[in-house]
Design a protein around this motif. Structure first.
Motif, PDB file in Angstrom:
ATOM      1  N   TYR A   1      20.678 -17.320 -23.261  1.00  0.00           N
ATOM      2  CA  TYR A   1      21.880 -16.491 -23.435  1.00  0.00           C
ATOM      3  C   TYR A   1      21.522 -15.025 -23.631  1.00  0.00           C
ATOM      4  N   GLY A   2      20.542 -14.565 -22.883  1.00  0.00           N
ATOM      5  CA  GLY A   2      20.141 -13.165 -22.943  1.00  0.00           C
ATOM      6  C   GLY A   2      19.267 -12.810 -24.123  1.00  0.00           C
ATOM      7  N   GLN A   3      18.987 -13.774 -25.010  1.00  0.00           N
ATOM      8  CA  GLN A   3      18.140 -13.517 -26.174  1.00  0.00           C
ATOM      9  C   GLN A   3      16.697 -13.902 -25.855  1.00  0.00           C
ATOM     10  N   PRO A   4      15.747 -12.980 -25.941  1.00  0.00           N
ATOM     11  CA  PRO A   4      14.337 -13.318 -25.676  1.00  0.00           C
ATOM     12  C   PRO A   4      13.822 -14.353 -26.667  1.00  0.00           C
ATOM     13  N   LEU A   5      12.993 -15.270 -26.190  1.00  0.00           N
ATOM     14  CA  LEU A   5      12.426 -16.317 -27.033  1.00  0.00           C
ATOM     15  C   LEU A   5      11.009 -16.000 -27.491  1.00  0.00           C
ATOM     16  N   GLY A   6      10.446 -14.876 -27.048  1.00  0.00           N
ATOM     17  CA  GLY A   6       9.092 -14.513 -27.451  1.00  0.00           C
ATOM     18  C   GLY A   6       8.021 -14.974 -26.493  1.00  0.00           C
ATOM     19  N   ILE A   7       8.415 -15.498 -25.339  1.00  0.00           N
ATOM     20  CA  ILE A   7       7.470 -15.932 -24.312  1.00  0.00           C
ATOM     21  C   ILE A   7       7.237 -14.778 -23.341  1.00  0.00           C
ATOM     22  N   VAL A   8       5.979 -14.502 -23.020  1.00  0.00           N
ATOM     23  CA  VAL A   8       5.659 -13.391 -22.130  1.00  0.00           C
ATOM     24  C   VAL A   8       5.046 -13.924 -20.840  1.00  0.00           C
ATOM     25  N   LEU A   9       5.736 -13.664 -19.724  1.00  0.00           N
ATOM     26  CA  LEU A   9       5.254 -14.008 -18.395  1.00  0.00           C
ATOM     27  C   LEU A   9       5.164 -12.741 -17.563  1.00  0.00           C
ATOM     28  N   GLY A  10       4.295 -12.734 -16.571  1.00  0.00           N
ATOM     29  CA  GLY A  10       4.154 -11.567 -15.716  1.00  0.00           C
ATOM     30  C   GLY A  10       3.884 -11.963 -14.279  1.00  0.00           C
ATOM     31  N   VAL A  11       4.168 -11.036 -13.368  1.00  0.00           N
ATOM     32  CA  VAL A  11       3.842 -11.183 -11.948  1.00  0.00           C
ATOM     33  C   VAL A  11       2.869 -10.069 -11.596  1.00  0.00           C
ATOM     34  N   ARG A  12       1.684 -10.439 -11.181  1.00  0.00           N
ATOM     35  CA  ARG A  12       0.657  -9.456 -10.852  1.00  0.00           C
ATOM     36  C   ARG A  12       0.431  -9.453  -9.342  1.00  0.00           C
ATOM     37  N   THR A  13       0.345  -8.265  -8.775  1.00  0.00           N
ATOM     38  CA  THR A  13       0.133  -8.107  -7.333  1.00  0.00           C
ATOM     39  C   THR A  13      -1.307  -7.737  -7.049  1.00  0.00           C
ATOM     40  N   GLU A  14      -1.921  -8.491  -6.157  1.00  0.00           N
ATOM     41  CA  GLU A  14      -3.301  -8.222  -5.765  1.00  0.00           C
ATOM     42  C   GLU A  14      -3.320  -7.767  -4.310  1.00  0.00           C
ATOM     43  N   LEU A  15      -4.000  -6.657  -4.062  1.00  0.00           N
ATOM     44  CA  LEU A  15      -4.112  -6.095  -2.724  1.00  0.00           C
ATOM     45  C   LEU A  15      -5.572  -6.174  -2.297  1.00  0.00           C
ATOM     46  N   ALA A  16      -5.817  -6.729  -1.115  1.00  0.00           N
ATOM     47  CA  ALA A  16      -7.178  -6.817  -0.583  1.00  0.00           C
ATOM     48  C   ALA A  16      -7.313  -5.886   0.613  1.00  0.00           C
ATOM     49  N   VAL A  17      -8.257  -4.961   0.511  1.00  0.00           N
ATOM     50  CA  VAL A  17      -8.490  -3.978   1.564  1.00  0.00           C
ATOM     51  C   VAL A  17      -9.989  -3.922   1.844  1.00  0.00           C
ATOM     52  N   ALA A  18     -10.343  -4.160   3.085  1.00  0.00           N
ATOM     53  CA  ALA A  18     -11.743  -4.047   3.518  1.00  0.00           C
ATOM     54  C   ALA A  18     -12.686  -4.830   2.625  1.00  0.00           C
ATOM     55  N   GLY A  19     -12.277  -6.057   2.264  1.00  0.00           N
ATOM     56  CA  GLY A  19     -13.133  -6.916   1.469  1.00  0.00           C
ATOM     57  C   GLY A  19     -13.094  -6.648  -0.021  1.00  0.00           C
ATOM     58  N   ALA A  20     -12.420  -5.589  -0.450  1.00  0.00           N
ATOM     59  CA  ALA A  20     -12.303  -5.273  -1.875  1.00  0.00           C
ATOM     60  C   ALA A  20     -10.920  -5.678  -2.365  1.00  0.00           C
ATOM     61  N   ARG A  21     -10.853  -6.114  -3.636  1.00  0.00           N
ATOM     62  CA  ARG A  21      -9.584  -6.537  -4.213  1.00  0.00           C
ATOM     63  C   ARG A  21      -9.235  -5.682  -5.416  1.00  0.00           C
ATOM     64  N   ASP A  22      -7.939  -5.467  -5.576  1.00  0.00           N
ATOM     65  CA  ASP A  22      -7.481  -4.719  -6.730  1.00  0.00           C
ATOM     66  C   ASP A  22      -6.175  -5.320  -7.225  1.00  0.00           C
ATOM     67  N   LYS A  23      -6.141  -5.627  -8.524  1.00  0.00           N
ATOM     68  CA  LYS A  23      -4.918  -6.142  -9.135  1.00  0.00           C
ATOM     69  C   LYS A  23      -4.102  -4.929  -9.556  1.00  0.00           C
ATOM     70  N   GLY A  24      -3.296  -4.430  -8.622  1.00  0.00           N
ATOM     71  CA  GLY A  24      -2.754  -3.103  -8.782  1.00  0.00           C
ATOM     72  C   GLY A  24      -1.364  -2.961  -9.333  1.00  0.00           C
ATOM     73  N   ASP A  25      -0.662  -4.054  -9.659  1.00  0.00           N
ATOM     74  CA  ASP A  25       0.699  -3.910 -10.153  1.00  0.00           C
ATOM     75  C   ASP A  25       1.027  -5.104 -11.036  1.00  0.00           C
ATOM     76  N   LEU A  26       1.753  -4.878 -12.121  1.00  0.00           N
ATOM     77  CA  LEU A  26       2.107  -5.940 -13.050  1.00  0.00           C
ATOM     78  C   LEU A  26       3.539  -5.750 -13.506  1.00  0.00           C
ATOM     79  N   ASP A  27       4.329  -6.809 -13.394  1.00  0.00           N
ATOM     80  CA  ASP A  27       5.746  -6.754 -13.745  1.00  0.00           C
ATOM     81  C   ASP A  27       6.104  -7.910 -14.664  1.00  0.00           C
ATOM     82  N   ALA A  28       7.016  -7.660 -15.591  1.00  0.00           N
ATOM     83  CA  ALA A  28       7.489  -8.708 -16.487  1.00  0.00           C
ATOM     84  C   ALA A  28       8.357  -9.692 -15.716  1.00  0.00           C
ATOM     85  N   LEU A  29       8.215 -10.974 -16.019  1.00  0.00           N
ATOM     86  CA  LEU A  29       8.993 -12.026 -15.383  1.00  0.00           C
ATOM     87  C   LEU A  29       9.927 -12.646 -16.404  1.00  0.00           C
TER      88      LEU A  29
END
Length: 343
Positions: free
Chosen positions: A108-136
């Motif tokens: 009901y719109g009240q946070p329960l204290g659980i923290v989840l996230g969505v992380r974006t990983e970009l792979a360029v020329a064999g290198a990876r970077d976890k470059g973005d993080l958003d709350a879920l």
């Protein structure tokens, strides 16, 4: 909340990634939609893949106490295989399906204290970077909401919620952790139990509702806890008298719990429920059962009404809400540097 970072492995002038989720709460087993926005750097880059990771902040019990860490519980490839030109702006839309056991973060719109996230990983020329993080943000399924609302109408209050690393023995659990929602009993039950913990294990057909009375021991400490497990379907949400159903679950759980404390033999295994010990070397250990449902409508004020009125109820918890809000505000710091702790 969005964190923009240059692709660190490529240095200054590399592409930047910005993931934006569709506003609103997602549902377990439902679709998570959004788009990954790419900004080209000072040269052309070949984008090999774009991957989304689902992260959860989880507690793990050890002999020397508890430790928090982040767990990846979902991974999706949403794009890649193209060249991002210098300075080019490109949007990659996505729609992925969340695991059915995805924890609920708000009621009901009240946070329960659980923290989840969505992380974006970009792979360029064999290198990876976890470059973005958003709350879920994840809301409850109708049957989860119905069960929790019934607890609230029966006088139980919300105490806390957390994610525990490990598995529930004998269940069809898919994720490496489970969610516990701790509830405080009303006065007429307070002399019998200190708290009741609720765990939902959802799947496409329905879910198991696991109840535990008085958690007093840790994973490596002695003692036995009483657990019950009930099977419900998603279609039961609108066709059951949930106050009656949940009340019967509570009565049998407390009866068994009281018998344990008095040293009596306990336990039964019928279509209504089953109860067993939780031993000192396992997580929840129990047998399957079928929850009993009766037709009818829920009576009394709905939990939404209770919350709107500002009364004490399951979805009301100022302290819990403040903790959750602070955690979400600091989600970048919350998961940052946890790569060595990920399971």
């Amino acid at each position: 909340m969005v964190f923009k970072r240059l692709l660190g492995s490529m240095g200054v002038g590399g592409p930047a990634v910005d993931t934006v989720l569709v506003p609103g709460a997602a549902l377990p087993g439902g679709t998570l939609s959004g788009e990954v926005r790419l900004s080209g750097g000072r040269a052309d880059f070949d984008i090999e893949h774009i991957t989304l990771e689902l992260l959860a902040r989880v507690e793990a019990e050890h002999e020397d106490g508890e430790r928090d860490g982040s767990v990846v519980f979902g991974r999706f490839s949403v794009g890649g295989g193209f060249r991002l030109a210098e300075g080019e702006q490109r949007t990659v839309p996505f729609a992925v399906t969340l695991p059915w056991e995805t924890p609920v973060t708000e009621l009901y719109g009240q946070p329960l204290g659980i923290v989840l996230g969505v992380r974006t990983e970009l792979a360029v020329a064999g290198a990876r970077d976890k470059g973005d993080l958003d709350a879920l943000t994840v809301g409850p399924l109708p049957v989860q909401e119905a069960v929790l609302e019934a607890f609230g109408q029966l006088g139980f209050g919300f105490k806390s919620a957390d994610l525990e690393f490990g598995g529930i023995h004998g269940s069809g659990q898919q994720l490496p952790f489970y969610q516990e929602i701790e509830l405080t009993p009303p006065p007429h039950h307070s002399h019998q139990v200190n708290e009741i913990e609720v765990t939902f294990l959802a799947d496409p057909a329905g879910m198991e509702v696991v109840l535990e009375a008085d958690k007093r021991s840790g994973l490596f400490s002695g003692g036995h806890d009483v657990l019950s497990r009930h099977r419900v379907s998603h279609t039961d949400a609108a066709h059951s008298d949930w106050n009656t159903v949940v009340s019967s679950w509570i009565s049998r759980l407390i009866e068994t719990h009281t018998a344990r404390l008095s040293g009596q033999t306990y336990g039964h295994s019928d279509v209504h429920g089953s109860y067993v010990h939780k031993d000192e070397h396992s997580h929840h250990s129990h047998h399957g059962d079928e929850g009993h449902h009766t037709g009818g409508r829920r009576s009394g004020p709905g939990m939404g009404t209770v919350v709107a009125a500002g009364a004490a109820g399951l979805a009301v918890g100022v302290v819990g809400g403040m903790v959750a809000a602070e955690a979400v505000d600091e989600i970048g710091d919350f998961f940052e540097g946890d790569e060595d702790e990920e399971a």
